[in-house]
Design an enzyme around this catalytic site. Sequence first.
Site: not given
Length: 926
Positions: A756, A719, A859-860, A732, A899, A735
């Site tokens: 991302r 991220h 992050h993921h 997010e 993602r 933004r």
Amino acid sequence: MYSKNDILSPFTLPNGTQLKNRLLMAPMTTCTGYFDGSVTSELVEYYRERAGSIGTVIVECGFVDDRGLAFPGAIGIDHDNKIEGLAKIAEAIQARGSKAVLQIYHGGRMVEPELIGGRTPVGPSAIAAPREGAATPEALTAEEVEAMVTKFGEATRRAIKAGFDGVEIHGANTYLIQQFFSPNSNQRDDQWGGSRENRARFPLAVLEITRKMVRQYADPSFIIGYRFSPEELEVPGIRFDDTLYLLERLAEQGLHYLHFSMGYTLRPSIVDKHDPTPLIRKYTALRSEKLAQIPMIGVGGIVNKSDAELAIEHGYDLVAVGKACIAYPDWTDRIARGETVELFIDSTQREALTIPEPLWRFSLVDAMIRDLSSMPTGKFKSGMFRETVQDENNELGINVSLETDRITDIVLESQEGLDVTFVSSFEEIRTRILDANTPHVDAVSGATTQSEAVKKAVTKAMAKSCKALVLEEGGSLEPPRYDVVVIGSGGAGLAAAIQASDRDTKVLIVEKMSSIGGNTIKASVGMNAAGTRFQKMKGIDDCKEKFYQESLKGGQGLNNPELLRSFVDNAPEAVEWLADRGIVLNDITITGGMSIDRTHRPADRSAVGGFLISGLVRNISQRDIDVMLDTDVIDILMENGAVSGLRVKNEENEILTIYAKSIVVATGGFSANQEMVVKYRPELKDFVTTNHKGATGSGIALLENIGAGTVDMGEIQIHPTVEQTTSYLISEAIRGGGAILVSQKGERFFNEMETRDKVSAAIIGLPEHYAYIVFDEQVRLNNKAADEYIGRGFVVSADSPRQLADKLNMDMHAFLATLERYNVFVEKQNDEDFGRKTALRHPIHEGPFYAIQIAPGVHHTMGGVTVNTNTEVLDVNNQVIPGVFAAGEVVGGIHGGNRIGGNAVADIIIFGTMAGRNAANLARCS
């Protein structure tokens, strides 16, 4: 002679205004205002429903200045633009035949900086409140004190213009007016402090300007009240003789009622603990004849008619009713009919009782919620069971008392050195558990660790009691049997458990951590879905095909097309599934990689994770769903090629077998497993992670052990906007709300709304390998998460861009040029430099200005086990493993190589509910 029927008879105030009875609805925080303090339609209906038979409704306090709100969702009376909304409340109450009085206040030093955009609170002196983490306020100058008095006067004028029948000056609860009178918070040496006479100047000045505004703008029937707290524990602090002095002065000046602010009408002194005399008795004995002419309202502990009558007998003239009016909108009618009520709220009745969602989640109400449909019966061995919890310094004993069907008490053993904050949070979580009759309640805000420790202790005591009962009745402790066992208690696991339970199956949740929530509780932005009812209500024209194509593009074309299509097609139904269970995501924003607003979030624009988990946990508590915390799954048991159960190890290191007809694995990803991350992506060594420490990939390993296949294990998302010292994700939505990214040179360097992976790569490519999110007050006001970041100390703020550049050691001229150029792009809705097409919402030009230093973090994990569109886990040969389902980040293939923000929350609800439904269907057929 006093007659008990008098509480329902008319009462006349000193100004001749007649109230239909002696009963008032107490002012209570609802947290239901808009972000700017304006009134919502929910709030209007809440008050309308409770007006009518009760004589007067005192509406919750309105802040007189935008630095004075002491809680989120507060309503304001700080500007003329608030009049229209407030008028709707007054009209709603009066239309039902009740008087409408508005309480006005300023929180002073009790205001938390994050509620006022990171600004410093104000107070009489620069002395922090005696509580952990309290901010030190700025002392008001003499001129500012005068201006503050004027603001109370202006608030009164607005209340008159809005049509209220009166105002109540809030001089209690340690807010600003009380702070001026207190020798603890007011240590000034000018005319506003020092002697008791000087400290009384501010409340007297507020009363005088209130009277002046009433004389100028209202008729003589307009009511002026004053609420006070009679004592303070602090040394020095307000004592009862100080309060009598102030009340006598207020009475001399003239007002129409006084309002004791205490938790119980007959409470004795909190300072002189050896004297059991109720303070109201002391008051009636010591007051002057002049003061005796001012009616006194009592509040606290009024649930039934007898409580109100007892308060009147002890010396109160009027009685304010709090929680009972929330639980019973028609409370006055009920007690008039002679009913006896019990103070609780049926967990299924929020809408029927017209309780706004923010108030439903507020501790005032949450502690009263009780699930009537699944109260345990015949479950416990009666007795007391001792457990231990750990605070920061000590191991503490807790005694849990149980009857056959209820938790009857939870007592914290006394010992020296007990942390005051722990004791305070213990009392709150204790009340919630006892009222709900379950340990599965929301943690106390600001005391999550302590709350979870207490909840765990109660859970363990209940388990021991159940075992003891079985043995006492001659039974044996055979392995428990369930239809469906869900492994993991994040969003996917909770959704699966709820859906399976709704299919009439017996469900167990097994969680290796000590608390419910998983990584979902850290989610910030929202839930993506296309073509929803909420989009249509806002005039947003969206379609599933566009959502599919943008998710496919964001995933670099690596997404499993069948899973992605199922994801997109079922997203709107998942949003409705949540709404049907009281979890409404009806505000909409946008995230990177999307071309249209389709990210659904709470109405107050807060982070979605806590809101989601809170709602799901409430639904878990409403169903007969068992939860085992601190329990590791050793392996999944198979028999004849199909699942038969689990072997687990609990906190006491006992190895248990649990039989099940089907299981759902929802254990999340592996971002917090550095070894596993580096195995698949060596270049991510030493990157911080936004995930909680339980995201270790344990579920993937469990499933691989029974032959499950995996996919996309090397697809790990970083991220772009992570605060590096705390690994805290900066949403997010900031933004998406209009913020930009700026390098140390003071220049934009990339399209902030790209996916991302691309934004992260651009930041890593900077010489300094970090960047700043820059935004202004307009962005902050529309994104509640920004206040959280301010409160956590992540944010650098300044009154002007020049000052901000200076604080960031940034080239001022370059930074100013960047803002000027970006603002032109916003005006033209065309980013000529980087092609940004979305979230060009407004120029960044309204101070204060803010910046957060960020860099990428793990992050993921897009990779995981393979599943089909029924969420059935597939083996290495793509064959179904009977009885095993999976959902959430433990699954691979849905998101491809990257993602999109907002797709994870959609993923866990869409496939979590699907897995729960399919697992239940299989179990019922077995």
